[in-house]
Design a protein around this motif. Structure first.
Motif, PDB file in Angstrom:
ATOM      1  N   ALA A  29     -57.185  66.154  90.134  1.00  0.00           N
ATOM      2  CA  ALA A  29     -56.335  65.732  91.249  1.00  0.00           C
ATOM      3  C   ALA A  29     -57.172  65.211  92.417  1.00  0.00           C
ATOM      4  CB  ALA A  29     -55.452  66.892  91.706  1.00  0.00           C
ATOM      5  N   VAL A  30     -58.231  65.944  92.769  1.00  0.00           N
ATOM      6  CA  VAL A  30     -59.112  65.519  93.865  1.00  0.00           C
ATOM      7  C   VAL A  30     -59.954  64.326  93.436  1.00  0.00           C
ATOM      8  CG1 VAL A  30     -61.014  66.196  95.386  1.00  0.00           C
ATOM      9  CG2 VAL A  30     -59.164  67.810  94.904  1.00  0.00           C
ATOM     10  N   GLY A  31     -60.474  64.403  92.214  1.00  0.00           N
ATOM     11  CA  GLY A  31     -61.325  63.324  91.721  1.00  0.00           C
ATOM     12  C   GLY A  31     -60.601  62.001  91.591  1.00  0.00           C
ATOM     13  N   LEU A  32     -59.336  62.035  91.173  1.00  0.00           N
ATOM     14  CA  LEU A  32     -58.534  60.819  91.083  1.00  0.00           C
ATOM     15  C   LEU A  32     -58.476  60.091  92.415  1.00  0.00           C
ATOM     16  CD1 LEU A  32     -55.572  62.118  88.905  1.00  0.00           C
ATOM     17  CD2 LEU A  32     -56.802  60.004  88.438  1.00  0.00           C
ATOM     18  N   VAL A  33     -58.507  60.854  93.506  1.00  0.00           N
ATOM     19  CA  VAL A  33     -58.233  60.315  94.834  1.00  0.00           C
ATOM     20  C   VAL A  33     -59.475  60.170  95.704  1.00  0.00           C
ATOM     21  CG1 VAL A  33     -56.796  60.627  96.902  1.00  0.00           C
ATOM     22  CG2 VAL A  33     -55.980  61.462  94.706  1.00  0.00           C
ATOM     23  N   ILE A  34     -60.528  60.914  95.408  1.00  0.00           N
ATOM     24  CA  ILE A  34     -61.632  61.068  96.366  1.00  0.00           C
ATOM     25  C   ILE A  34     -62.288  59.743  96.736  1.00  0.00           C
ATOM     26  CG2 ILE A  34     -63.526  61.485  94.738  1.00  0.00           C
ATOM     27  CD1 ILE A  34     -64.368  63.809  96.678  1.00  0.00           C
ATOM     28  N   SER A  35     -62.221  58.754  95.845  1.00  0.00           N
ATOM     29  CA  SER A  35     -62.785  57.445  96.191  1.00  0.00           C
ATOM     30  C   SER A  35     -62.059  56.834  97.384  1.00  0.00           C
ATOM     31  CB  SER A  35     -62.704  56.489  94.999  1.00  0.00           C
ATOM     32  OG  SER A  35     -61.361  56.162  94.705  1.00  0.00           O
ATOM     33  N   GLY A  36     -60.802  57.263  97.603  1.00  0.00           N
ATOM     34  CA  GLY A  36     -60.045  56.770  98.746  1.00  0.00           C
ATOM     35  C   GLY A  36     -60.654  57.150 100.075  1.00  0.00           C
ATOM     36  N   ASN A  37     -61.574  58.140 100.071  1.00  0.00           N
ATOM     37  CA  ASN A  37     -62.329  58.469 101.275  1.00  0.00           C
ATOM     38  C   ASN A  37     -63.579  57.615 101.409  1.00  0.00           C
ATOM     39  OD1 ASN A  37     -61.566  61.376 102.777  1.00  0.00           O
ATOM     40  ND2 ASN A  37     -60.693  61.103 100.738  1.00  0.00           N
ATOM     41  N   TYR A  38     -64.084  57.141 100.287  1.00  0.00           N
ATOM     42  CA  TYR A  38     -65.330  56.373 100.291  1.00  0.00           C
ATOM     43  C   TYR A  38     -65.112  54.872 100.470  1.00  0.00           C
ATOM     44  CZ  TYR A  38     -68.194  60.409  99.037  1.00  0.00           C
ATOM     45  OH  TYR A  38     -68.865  61.606  99.064  1.00  0.00           O
ATOM     46  N   PHE A  39     -63.920  54.384 100.187  1.00  0.00           N
ATOM     47  CA  PHE A  39     -63.645  52.961 100.388  1.00  0.00           C
ATOM     48  C   PHE A  39     -62.136  52.737 100.374  1.00  0.00           C
ATOM     49  CE2 PHE A  39     -62.215  52.587  96.151  1.00  0.00           C
ATOM     50  CZ  PHE A  39     -61.699  51.316  95.967  1.00  0.00           C
ATOM     51  N   GLY A  40     -61.740  51.517 100.762  1.00  0.00           N
ATOM     52  CA  GLY A  40     -60.333  51.116 100.656  1.00  0.00           C
ATOM     53  C   GLY A  40     -59.518  51.385 101.897  1.00  0.00           C
ATOM     54  N   TRP A  41     -59.584  52.632 102.415  1.00  0.00           N
ATOM     55  CA  TRP A  41     -58.776  53.006 103.568  1.00  0.00           C
ATOM     56  C   TRP A  41     -59.138  52.219 104.811  1.00  0.00           C
ATOM     57  CZ3 TRP A  41     -61.246  54.784 107.887  1.00  0.00           C
ATOM     58  CH2 TRP A  41     -62.562  55.204 107.735  1.00  0.00           C
ATOM     59  N   SER A  42     -60.401  51.807 104.939  1.00  0.00           N
ATOM     60  CA  SER A  42     -60.856  51.157 106.172  1.00  0.00           C
ATOM     61  C   SER A  42     -60.205  49.792 106.399  1.00  0.00           C
ATOM     62  CB  SER A  42     -62.381  51.004 106.171  1.00  0.00           C
ATOM     63  OG  SER A  42     -62.825  50.230 105.073  1.00  0.00           O
ATOM     64  N   TYR A  43     -59.687  49.162 105.341  1.00  0.00           N
ATOM     65  CA  TYR A  43     -58.949  47.910 105.526  1.00  0.00           C
ATOM     66  C   TYR A  43     -57.723  48.132 106.421  1.00  0.00           C
ATOM     67  CZ  TYR A  43     -61.679  45.741 101.765  1.00  0.00           C
ATOM     68  OH  TYR A  43     -62.697  45.235 100.991  1.00  0.00           O
ATOM     69  N   GLY A  44     -57.227  49.370 106.455  1.00  0.00           N
ATOM     70  CA  GLY A  44     -56.080  49.696 107.304  1.00  0.00           C
ATOM     71  C   GLY A  44     -56.401  49.605 108.778  1.00  0.00           C
ATOM     72  N   MET A  45     -57.678  49.809 109.150  1.00  0.00           N
ATOM     73  CA  MET A  45     -58.064  49.688 110.553  1.00  0.00           C
ATOM     74  C   MET A  45     -58.060  48.227 110.987  1.00  0.00           C
ATOM     75  SD  MET A  45     -60.810  52.694 111.388  1.00  0.00           S
ATOM     76  CE  MET A  45     -62.159  52.164 110.358  1.00  0.00           C
ATOM     77  N   GLU A  46     -58.321  47.331 110.048  1.00  0.00           N
ATOM     78  CA  GLU A  46     -58.231  45.907 110.362  1.00  0.00           C
ATOM     79  C   GLU A  46     -56.781  45.529 110.663  1.00  0.00           C
ATOM     80  OE1 GLU A  46     -59.627  41.643 108.396  1.00  0.00           O
ATOM     81  OE2 GLU A  46     -58.980  43.274 107.087  1.00  0.00           O
ATOM     82  N   LYS A  47     -55.843  46.181 109.972  1.00  0.00           N
ATOM     83  CA  LYS A  47     -54.421  45.874 110.156  1.00  0.00           C
ATOM     84  C   LYS A  47     -53.856  46.483 111.438  1.00  0.00           C
ATOM     85  CE  LYS A  47     -54.133  43.992 105.998  1.00  0.00           C
ATOM     86  NZ  LYS A  47     -53.901  42.551 105.782  1.00  0.00           N
TER      87      LYS A  47
END
Length: 459
Positions: free
Chosen positions: A33-51
């Motif tokens: 469960a954590v491993g499936l998601v943990i990459s979301g802390n390492y990349f991807g989410w930061s595009y939301g700050m551009e928005k």
């Protein structure tokens, strides 16, 4: 007597050939469960700050977090009551019938087939950042093929590997927070304008806030490989959700508090980039975070490959997809065609290089699946009140809150990501046309499809 023994022996061989092996415990589901998601802390989410800016993404993260907490509570009831490898497709099949099961399964596959390309691209980006001579796309393709091979080696191998890399990735995040803490300044987080693109920007940040939690539900698709799914699924899910909640807010605030968000809002390796602004490019903390970041991406890539292969396997076993996709390797007892064919599609998508677009498509499919799953929960409570439910959510309050938040997320896609909607609708149109031409003609009877639950009830 001898004839009876031979019959039992034959039945056991058939069951072993058709069924997955039960080897997983709660700690494995937590890691998945954590491993499936943990990459979301390492990349991807930061595009939301551009928005939406740092605070806009933080505001978007609040309803998204409320949704995921309430959804995982609701989903745990479904997963423990119906511990089926099909996960979402099985719940909807039981509640809404054949087409409902197919539509939810396809929505799950859209999420799990479009999420890996984004993760694989980020793996390529991290490798290239560490060793510039290695091309991003070359690293992307090699990583993807390698983890398909790891999963082919069997669930015990892939789950043990998942546990190891998830723990390393989690330790890496803690290290990142500690490295960032001495340089954290609240003033950076509160830079005006607080919401540079207003409400529109906050809505546009929602898909990237979802990326902090996207795919946690994939753990349910390992149900048929758990030793005691009816008792242990809720333990793994709820501990995993608590871990992810803490991770999401700490990663967002620590990053926004140590650097100008323009440095990280359009890259696939925001954590090393953020540290480079305070420690210097090429410094030991930056190199270390780049290396550990790979483990976070690897954990998610490996976990989501497990997820898409089990969903494909289960839908093929049900008759929705071609039968050959449910064939298991005799040696490793893994669905090799269900690993390979969706993997080829993932690779083709990855070669486009459009990380932000595939993230949005994956998030879109996930939200449709969440809505259908919650509807299934409401219907099953009424339709099958006596269904054995080892874990029961506070009904109807928690599922109702989750449903409202899911609708909010769904609307946000149309408000802020309308340019991606035609691509998503195109995939659904193709899938629905396939269903009515071929997919609805080979579906197994309901009582045969859920025979695995009868076996559990006998234990």
């Amino acid at each position: 007597m001898e004839v009876t023994e031979k019959l039992h022996s034959t039945e056991e061989k058939v069951e072993k050939k058709e069924n997955l092996s039960r080897v997983l415990k709660p700690v494995h589901l937590w890691a998945l469960a954590v491993g499936l998601v943990i990459s979301g802390n390492y990349f991807g989410w930061s595009y939301g700050m551009e928005k939406g800016g740092a605070l806009g993404l933080a505001v978007a993260l609040i309803p998204v977090t409320i949704f995921y907490v309430t959804f995982i509570l609701s989903y745990s009831e479904l997963a423990t009551a119906i511990p089926h490898a099909g996960g979402p497709s099985a719940y909807a099949r039981r509640a809404l019938g054949k087409f409902g099961g197919y539509l939810n399964g396809i929505s799950c596959l859209i999420e799990f087939v479009f999420a890996p390309p984004a993760i694989a691209l980020a793996v390529g980006g991290y490798v290239h950042a560490i060793v510039p001579s290695i091309d991003v796309m070359v690293a992307t393709v090699i990583a993807f093929l390698f983890f398909i091979l790891v999963n082919y080696m069997g669930m015990r191998v892939s789950a043990t590997f998942e546990l190891a890399v998830t723990v390393i990735a989690l330790v890496g995040l803690v290290l990142y927070w500690l490295l960032a803490a001495p340089y954290f300044e609240l003033s950076r987080l509160l830079t005006e304008p607080y919401f540079p693109n207003g409400t529109q920007g906050i809505m546009a940040a929602v898909p990237f806030a979802i990326w902090f939690y996207l795919a946690i539900e994939g753990g349910a698709m390992s149900a048929e490989e758990m030793v005691n799914p009816q008792r242990d699924i809720s333990k793994g899910f709820l501990s995993g959700m608590a871990t992810l909640l803490v991770m999401a807010f700490l990663t967002l605030f620590m990053t926004a508090g140590i650097t100008d968000i323009s440095v990280v809002d359009n890259v696939d390796f925001p954590l090393p980039m953020a540290l480079s602004t305070v420690y210097g490019a090429g410094s030991i903390p930056v190199i270390l975070m780049s290396i550990i970041g790979l483990f976070g991406l690897i954990a998610s890539l490996n976990g989501i490959i497990i997820g898409y292969s089990r969903q494909t396997y289960a839908m093929a076993r049900s008759g929705y997809l071609p039968k050959f996709l449910s064939n298991l390797s005799e040696k490793h007892h893994t669905p090799f065609w269900a690993l390979l064919l969706p993997g080829i599609i993932c690779l083709g998508t990855a070669l486009t290089g459009l990380t932000d677009v595939v993230i949005t498509i994956a998030a879109f499919g996930s939200v449709v699946m969440y809505i259908i799953s919650l509807i299934s929960l409401f219907i099953l409570r009424k339709k099958e009140p006596d269904l054995k439910r080892p874990f029961k959510v506070s009904f109807p309050i928690v599922p109702a809150i989750s449903f409202v938040m899911a609708i909010f997320c769904f609307i946000s896609f149309f408000v802020a990501s309308f340019d991606v909607v035609p691509y998503v609708l195109g995939v659904y149109v193709i899938a629905i046309v396939y269903y009515f031409i071929w997919g609805n003609k080979h579906i197994r009877p309901l009582e045969e499809e859920f025979g695995t639950l009868d076996d559990l009830d006998k234990k």
